[in-house]
Design a protein around this motif. Structure first.
Motif, PDB file in Angstrom:
ATOM      1  N   HIS A   1       0.903  -1.124  -0.069  1.00  0.00           N
ATOM      2  CA  HIS A   1      -0.063  -0.007  -0.148  1.00  0.00           C
ATOM      3  C   HIS A   1       0.867   1.183   0.068  1.00  0.00           C
ATOM      4  N   PHE A   2       2.252   1.097  -0.029  1.00  0.00           N
ATOM      5  CA  PHE A   2       3.125   2.152  -0.297  1.00  0.00           C
ATOM      6  C   PHE A   2       2.599   2.918  -1.314  1.00  0.00           C
ATOM      7  N   VAL A   3       3.042   4.565  -1.494  1.00  0.00           N
ATOM      8  CA  VAL A   3       2.773   5.287  -2.569  1.00  0.00           C
ATOM      9  C   VAL A   3       4.272   5.940  -2.770  1.00  0.00           C
ATOM     10  N   SER A   4       4.551   6.329  -4.024  1.00  0.00           N
ATOM     11  CA  SER A   4       5.782   6.825  -4.425  1.00  0.00           C
ATOM     12  C   SER A   4       6.113   8.061  -3.497  1.00  0.00           C
ATOM     13  N   THR A   5       7.453   8.156  -3.379  1.00  0.00           N
ATOM     14  CA  THR A   5       7.867   9.223  -2.395  1.00  0.00           C
ATOM     15  C   THR A   5       7.490   9.129  -1.126  1.00  0.00           C
ATOM     16  N   GLU A   6       6.876   8.332  -0.700  1.00  0.00           N
ATOM     17  CA  GLU A   6       6.525   8.160   0.897  1.00  0.00           C
ATOM     18  C   GLU A   6       7.817   7.944   1.631  1.00  0.00           C
ATOM     19  N   LYS A   7       7.810   8.487   2.545  1.00  0.00           N
ATOM     20  CA  LYS A   7       9.200   8.664   3.357  1.00  0.00           C
ATOM     21  C   LYS A   7       9.402   7.320   4.264  1.00  0.00           C
ATOM     22  N   LEU A   8      10.531   6.780   4.077  1.00  0.00           N
ATOM     23  CA  LEU A   8      11.175   5.758   5.329  1.00  0.00           C
ATOM     24  C   LEU A   8      12.128   6.207   6.105  1.00  0.00           C
ATOM     25  N   TRP A   9      12.341   5.602   7.053  1.00  0.00           N
ATOM     26  CA  TRP A   9      13.382   5.821   8.040  1.00  0.00           C
ATOM     27  C   TRP A   9      14.280   4.470   8.281  1.00  0.00           C
ATOM     28  N   LEU A  10      15.636   4.777   8.572  1.00  0.00           N
ATOM     29  CA  LEU A  10      16.534   3.783   8.896  1.00  0.00           C
ATOM     30  C   LEU A  10      16.934   3.543  10.193  1.00  0.00           C
ATOM     31  N   ALA A  11      16.995   2.679  10.746  1.00  0.00           N
ATOM     32  CA  ALA A  11      17.153   2.326  12.427  1.00  0.00           C
ATOM     33  C   ALA A  11      18.289   1.167  12.198  1.00  0.00           C
ATOM     34  N   HIS A  12      19.168   1.448  13.264  1.00  0.00           N
ATOM     35  CA  HIS A  12      20.377   0.509  13.624  1.00  0.00           C
ATOM     36  C   HIS A  12      19.740  -0.518  14.455  1.00  0.00           C
ATOM     37  N   GLU A  13      19.771  -1.674  13.965  1.00  0.00           N
ATOM     38  CA  GLU A  13      19.438  -3.038  14.705  1.00  0.00           C
ATOM     39  C   GLU A  13      20.631  -3.562  15.196  1.00  0.00           C
ATOM     40  N   PHE A  14      21.300  -2.887  16.336  1.00  0.00           N
ATOM     41  CA  PHE A  14      22.694  -3.179  16.881  1.00  0.00           C
ATOM     42  C   PHE A  14      22.638  -4.420  17.690  1.00  0.00           C
ATOM     43  N   GLN A  15      21.488  -5.059  18.039  1.00  0.00           N
ATOM     44  CA  GLN A  15      21.371  -6.252  18.858  1.00  0.00           C
ATOM     45  C   GLN A  15      21.217  -7.610  17.876  1.00  0.00           C
ATOM     46  N   ASN A  16      21.042  -7.265  16.626  1.00  0.00           N
ATOM     47  CA  ASN A  16      21.020  -8.270  15.559  1.00  0.00           C
ATOM     48  C   ASN A  16      22.084  -9.340  15.726  1.00  0.00           C
ATOM     49  N   PRO A  17      21.880 -10.653  15.974  1.00  0.00           N
ATOM     50  CA  PRO A  17      23.001 -11.525  16.268  1.00  0.00           C
ATOM     51  C   PRO A  17      23.819 -11.926  14.938  1.00  0.00           C
ATOM     52  N   HIS A  18      23.211 -11.403  13.864  1.00  0.00           N
ATOM     53  CA  HIS A  18      24.030 -11.938  12.495  1.00  0.00           C
ATOM     54  C   HIS A  18      24.573 -10.603  11.993  1.00  0.00           C
ATOM     55  N   ASP A  19      24.333  -9.444  12.224  1.00  0.00           N
ATOM     56  CA  ASP A  19      24.909  -8.200  11.724  1.00  0.00           C
ATOM     57  C   ASP A  19      24.979  -7.049  12.589  1.00  0.00           C
ATOM     58  N   THR A  20      25.548  -6.666  13.200  1.00  0.00           N
ATOM     59  CA  THR A  20      25.544  -5.665  14.596  1.00  0.00           C
ATOM     60  C   THR A  20      25.516  -4.420  13.756  1.00  0.00           C
ATOM     61  N   LYS A  21      25.655  -4.133  12.610  1.00  0.00           N
ATOM     62  CA  LYS A  21      25.347  -3.011  11.534  1.00  0.00           C
ATOM     63  C   LYS A  21      24.100  -3.007  10.764  1.00  0.00           C
ATOM     64  N   ALA A  22      23.231  -3.918  11.045  1.00  0.00           N
ATOM     65  CA  ALA A  22      22.009  -4.066  10.230  1.00  0.00           C
ATOM     66  C   ALA A  22      20.998  -3.004  10.594  1.00  0.00           C
ATOM     67  N   LEU A  23      20.692  -2.355   9.315  1.00  0.00           N
ATOM     68  CA  LEU A  23      19.952  -1.067   9.121  1.00  0.00           C
ATOM     69  C   LEU A  23      18.520  -1.590   8.596  1.00  0.00           C
ATOM     70  N   THR A  24      17.532  -1.386   9.412  1.00  0.00           N
ATOM     71  CA  THR A  24      16.099  -1.648   9.133  1.00  0.00           C
ATOM     72  C   THR A  24      15.437  -0.577   8.447  1.00  0.00           C
ATOM     73  N   LEU A  25      14.343  -0.937   7.542  1.00  0.00           N
ATOM     74  CA  LEU A  25      13.696   0.202   6.861  1.00  0.00           C
ATOM     75  C   LEU A  25      12.585   0.064   7.415  1.00  0.00           C
ATOM     76  N   ASN A  26      12.103   1.480   7.923  1.00  0.00           N
ATOM     77  CA  ASN A  26      10.954   1.558   8.837  1.00  0.00           C
ATOM     78  C   ASN A  26       9.991   2.870   8.441  1.00  0.00           C
ATOM     79  N   THR A  27       8.347   2.404   8.480  1.00  0.00           N
ATOM     80  CA  THR A  27       7.601   3.279   8.256  1.00  0.00           C
ATOM     81  C   THR A  27       7.484   4.436   9.371  1.00  0.00           C
ATOM     82  N   GLU A  28       6.610   5.464   9.154  1.00  0.00           N
ATOM     83  CA  GLU A  28       6.430   6.420  10.249  1.00  0.00           C
ATOM     84  C   GLU A  28       5.566   5.776  11.272  1.00  0.00           C
ATOM     85  N   ASP A  29       4.911   4.850  10.946  1.00  0.00           N
ATOM     86  CA  ASP A  29       4.058   4.217  12.047  1.00  0.00           C
ATOM     87  C   ASP A  29       4.617   2.864  12.678  1.00  0.00           C
TER      88      ASP A  29
END
Length: 258
Positions: free
Chosen positions: A151-179
């Motif tokens: 249900h995304f629309v073009s140009t909808e804003k996303l946020w990057l978050a550091h998932e630092f407790q990820n056991p497989h990748d301590t620099k993992a970056l998740t893509l997140n919505t405003e909600d």
């Protein structure tokens, strides 16, 4: 759309799942040139990387008037009936479907090996760098997250978050919505550079939805993202030692076989 002139080749170790930028492809309008990058030594020492069959010598610079098969084999044939749909997934017009643009946008990943391709962005007239990528990890997301993506629309804003407790990748970056829905991951072969950009100046990085390709499009091409960043203090993306050529001379002509 400006055709990228430099692409990097990344390799993933199948055991540790770690990614390494092992090579760099450049095109000057006449010939292609491939050279291994400094990071290939790390891949070799840590994970036992073996040179690619096409490029057996780590300390050679390979040139060819034709795109090397290790790259051209990652392109969809124009004769395929679904080629036009593929260009739509990438948000590329038929007038812009040169090989380097397609590889830069698609990532060139195949199920038969552990390689991926990504571009080295160049600054535009505003001094901004643009980078596109398809969100990774969608097959691990719950159904509600996939529905949110659909249900995304073009140009909808996303946020990057550091998932630092990820056991497989301590620099993992998740893509997140405003909600606060997690809708994928930044590709691992990009996340170190993106992580550094965010660490230096979070406000300089803008992430948006470029395009959503609804089913039956495969999940790997579902969510196309677009990052824009303004690099300050003369910082240039992908300029750290790991992306630099292992050698810069001893040029040889490649046979063009893979």
């Amino acid at each position: 759309m400006k055709t990228p002139q430099t692409l990097f080749l990344a390799w993933q170790d199948t055991h540790s799942r770690s990614w390494f930028t092992i090579g760099r492809l450049t095109y000057d309008g006449t010939k292609y040139k491939f050279v291994y990058t400094q990071s290939v030594k790390e891949a070799q020492n840590i994970c036992g990387f073996e040179p690619l069959y096409s490029f057996p010598d780590l300390e050679k610079v390979y040139t060819s008037i034709h795109l090397f098969p290790v790259f051209s084999n990652r392109l969809m044939s124009r004769s395929r009936p679904d080629y036009a749909n593929f260009l739509q997934w990438l948000n590329i017009s038929e007038l812009e479907d040169d090989p380097l643009t397609i590889l830069a946008r698609s990532g060139g990943e195949r199920e038969t090996d552990s390689l991926a391709v990504f571009p080295c962005p160049e600054a535009d007239e505003k001094g901004e760098y643009q980078l596109h990528f398809f969100a990774h990890g969608l097959r691990h997301l719950p159904k509600c997250a996939i529905e949110r993506i659909n249900h995304f629309v073009s140009t909808e804003k996303l946020w990057l978050a550091h998932e630092f407790q990820n056991p497989h990748d301590t620099k993992a970056l998740t893509l997140n919505t405003e909600d606060h829905h997690i809708v994928g991951y930044c590709p691992r072969y990009l996340r170190s550079e993106v992580f550094d950009l965010i660490w230096k100046d979070p406000s300089s990085v803008r992430l948006e939805v470029e395009r959503v390709n609804l089913p039956p499009t495969p999940l790997q091409f579902r969510l196309l993202c677009h990052i824009t960043t303004l690099c300050k203090d003369d910082f240039r993306p992908f300029s750290s030692p790991e992306y630099q050529p292992l050698v810069i001379d001893n040029i040889i002509t490649a046979s063009g076989y893979y």
